[in-house]
Design a protein around this motif. Sequence first.
Motif, PDB file in Angstrom:
ATOM      1  N   PHE A  33       0.840  -1.200   0.000  1.00 60.01           N
ATOM      2  CA  PHE A  33       0.000   0.000   0.000  1.00 60.01           C
ATOM      3  C   PHE A  33       0.875   1.251   0.000  1.00 60.01           C
ATOM      4  N   ILE A  34       0.554   2.200  -0.909  1.00 61.15           N
ATOM      5  CA  ILE A  34       1.304   3.455  -1.006  1.00 61.15           C
ATOM      6  C   ILE A  34       0.449   4.640  -0.577  1.00 61.15           C
ATOM      7  N   SER A  35      -0.763   4.751  -1.153  1.00 55.69           N
ATOM      8  CA  SER A  35      -1.527   5.966  -0.865  1.00 55.69           C
ATOM      9  C   SER A  35      -3.033   5.778  -1.042  1.00 55.69           C
ATOM     10  N   PHE A  36      -3.742   6.681  -0.391  1.00 51.49           N
ATOM     11  CA  PHE A  36      -5.197   6.782  -0.446  1.00 51.49           C
ATOM     12  C   PHE A  36      -5.502   8.211  -0.859  1.00 51.49           C
ATOM     13  N   GLU A  37      -6.172   8.384  -1.998  1.00 51.28           N
ATOM     14  CA  GLU A  37      -6.461   9.718  -2.507  1.00 51.28           C
ATOM     15  C   GLU A  37      -7.958   9.873  -2.768  1.00 51.28           C
ATOM     16  N   PRO A  38      -8.656  10.669  -1.964  1.00 52.81           N
ATOM     17  CA  PRO A  38     -10.085  10.894  -2.207  1.00 52.81           C
ATOM     18  C   PRO A  38     -10.311  11.550  -3.576  1.00 52.81           C
ATOM     19  N   LEU A  39     -11.336  11.083  -4.279  1.00 50.66           N
ATOM     20  CA  LEU A  39     -11.682  11.646  -5.596  1.00 50.66           C
ATOM     21  C   LEU A  39     -12.958  12.483  -5.532  1.00 50.66           C
ATOM     22  N   SER A  40     -14.001  11.906  -4.906  1.00 48.63           N
ATOM     23  CA  SER A  40     -15.277  12.620  -4.839  1.00 48.63           C
ATOM     24  C   SER A  40     -16.073  12.113  -3.640  1.00 48.63           C
ATOM     25  N   TYR A  54      -1.023   0.867  -4.925  1.00 43.91           N
ATOM     26  CA  TYR A  54      -0.183  -0.187  -4.366  1.00 43.91           C
ATOM     27  C   TYR A  54       1.033  -0.375  -5.251  1.00 43.91           C
ATOM     28  N   LYS A  55       2.099  -0.903  -4.681  1.00 43.95           N
ATOM     29  CA  LYS A  55       3.282  -1.243  -5.459  1.00 43.95           C
ATOM     30  C   LYS A  55       3.579  -2.718  -5.246  1.00 43.95           C
ATOM     31  N   HIS A  56       3.694  -3.436  -6.348  1.00 37.55           N
ATOM     32  CA  HIS A  56       4.045  -4.854  -6.320  1.00 37.55           C
ATOM     33  C   HIS A  56       5.263  -5.025  -7.221  1.00 37.55           C
ATOM     34  N   GLY A  57       6.402  -5.293  -6.604  1.00 33.52           N
ATOM     35  CA  GLY A  57       7.634  -5.350  -7.382  1.00 33.52           C
ATOM     36  C   GLY A  57       7.944  -3.966  -7.906  1.00 33.52           C
ATOM     37  N   ARG A  59       6.056  -2.569 -10.264  1.00 31.24           N
ATOM     38  CA  ARG A  59       4.821  -2.033 -10.844  1.00 31.24           C
ATOM     39  C   ARG A  59       3.936  -1.382  -9.788  1.00 31.24           C
ATOM     40  N   GLU A  60       3.327  -0.269 -10.180  1.00 37.04           N
ATOM     41  CA  GLU A  60       2.291   0.345  -9.355  1.00 37.04           C
ATOM     42  C   GLU A  60       0.937  -0.062  -9.898  1.00 37.04           C
ATOM     43  N   MET A  61      -0.010  -0.209  -8.995  1.00 37.60           N
ATOM     44  CA  MET A  61      -1.358  -0.606  -9.361  1.00 37.60           C
ATOM     45  C   MET A  61      -2.319   0.346  -8.673  1.00 37.60           C
ATOM     46  N   GLN A  62      -3.302   0.812  -9.408  1.00 35.17           N
ATOM     47  CA  GLN A  62      -4.304   1.692  -8.817  1.00 35.17           C
ATOM     48  C   GLN A  62      -5.685   1.054  -8.915  1.00 35.17           C
ATOM     49  N   LEU A  63      -6.417   1.188  -7.820  1.00 30.20           N
ATOM     50  CA  LEU A  63      -7.798   0.736  -7.759  1.00 30.20           C
ATOM     51  C   LEU A  63      -8.673   1.941  -7.476  1.00 30.20           C
ATOM     52  N   VAL A  64      -9.815   2.007  -8.115  1.00 29.75           N
ATOM     53  CA  VAL A  64     -10.796   3.035  -7.776  1.00 29.75           C
ATOM     54  C   VAL A  64     -11.818   2.375  -6.856  1.00 29.75           C
ATOM     55  N   GLU A  65     -11.848   2.861  -5.631  1.00 29.80           N
ATOM     56  CA  GLU A  65     -12.776   2.348  -4.626  1.00 29.80           C
ATOM     57  C   GLU A  65     -14.019   3.238  -4.611  1.00 29.80           C
ATOM     58  N   PHE A  76     -19.414  -3.019   5.774  1.00 29.35           N
ATOM     59  CA  PHE A  76     -18.684  -2.052   4.956  1.00 29.35           C
ATOM     60  C   PHE A  76     -18.581  -2.705   3.597  1.00 29.35           C
ATOM     61  N   SER A  77     -19.141  -2.069   2.569  1.00 30.48           N
ATOM     62  CA  SER A  77     -19.105  -2.628   1.219  1.00 30.48           C
ATOM     63  C   SER A  77     -18.558  -1.606   0.244  1.00 30.48           C
ATOM     64  N   GLY A  78     -17.861  -2.123  -0.741  1.00 30.38           N
ATOM     65  CA  GLY A  78     -17.329  -1.249  -1.774  1.00 30.38           C
ATOM     66  C   GLY A  78     -17.044  -2.021  -3.042  1.00 30.38           C
ATOM     67  N   THR A  79     -16.913  -1.268  -4.120  1.00 34.82           N
ATOM     68  CA  THR A  79     -16.468  -1.861  -5.382  1.00 34.82           C
ATOM     69  C   THR A  79     -15.064  -1.345  -5.661  1.00 34.82           C
ATOM     70  N   TYR A  80     -14.286  -2.178  -6.340  1.00 35.13           N
ATOM     71  CA  TYR A  80     -12.896  -1.866  -6.639  1.00 35.13           C
ATOM     72  C   TYR A  80     -12.664  -2.149  -8.110  1.00 35.13           C
ATOM     73  N   GLU A  81     -12.332  -1.071  -8.840  1.00 38.28           N
ATOM     74  CA  GLU A  81     -12.146  -1.183 -10.280  1.00 38.28           C
ATOM     75  C   GLU A  81     -10.665  -1.050 -10.622  1.00 38.28           C
ATOM     76  N   HIS A  82     -10.209  -1.939 -11.478  1.00 36.71           N
ATOM     77  CA  HIS A  82      -8.824  -1.958 -11.941  1.00 36.71           C
ATOM     78  C   HIS A  82      -8.861  -2.223 -13.434  1.00 36.71           C
ATOM     79  N   LYS A  83      -7.788  -1.890 -14.125  1.00 41.17           N
ATOM     80  CA  LYS A  83      -7.798  -2.077 -15.580  1.00 41.17           C
ATOM     81  C   LYS A  83      -7.917  -3.546 -15.985  1.00 41.17           C
ATOM     82  N   HIS A  84      -7.583  -4.482 -15.073  1.00 42.27           N
ATOM     83  CA  HIS A  84      -7.652  -5.901 -15.405  1.00 42.27           C
ATOM     84  C   HIS A  84      -8.838  -6.630 -14.787  1.00 42.27           C
ATOM     85  N   MET A  85      -9.465  -6.054 -13.742  1.00 41.49           N
ATOM     86  CA  MET A  85     -10.568  -6.754 -13.087  1.00 41.49           C
ATOM     87  C   MET A  85     -11.347  -5.801 -12.200  1.00 41.49           C
ATOM     88  N   ASP A  86     -12.571  -6.186 -11.913  1.00 42.19           N
ATOM     89  CA  ASP A  86     -13.428  -5.460 -10.966  1.00 42.19           C
ATOM     90  C   ASP A  86     -13.891  -6.444  -9.906  1.00 42.19           C
TER      91      ASP A  86
END
Length: 149
Positions: A33-40, A54-57, A59-65, A76-86
């Motif tokens: 885990f690197i950072s949490f950035e509020p969008l809206s 997040y950083k894995h090796g 590579r950085e990976m971003q999820l939209v929560e 507590f429920s949420g959706t998590y969107e990534h370029k490869h999966m939701d």
Amino acid sequence: MKFTCSVLIDAPIDQVIQLFDNPDHLKEWQDGFISFEPLSGTPGTPGAKSILTYKHGKREMQLVETITAKNLPEEFSGTYEHKHMDNAVTCSFKALSHNTTRMDYLVHYTRFKGFMPKLMAFLMPGLSKKYTQKWLDQFKNFVESTVSQ
């Protein structure tokens, strides 16, 4: 693909919720885990959107929560969107005694985007569950070490 992971935490439910509900603590139990950035929206409330990085090796990976429900400790429920999966996650907490809390984590992968993510999900369906359980075990260790201080 759906699965559930659980962990028993030796701490009162109020203290568990307080630590879970603070994004500043994500680095303590979520690998890379690197950072949490509020969008809206108002952070931490239903409808709020944030970017989790997040950083894995190398590579950085971003999820939209997107928080879809928050009624802790029940949900507590949420959706998590990534370029490869939701995926969608529902987390709940239950006090089993004054000093024992059960945390349940339901994960539902709703979409895999592209050939490789689909292949990985097909060939190694237990990998995501194993990784999620590792995070829950790390959360347990974080809470128990924090509460005992």
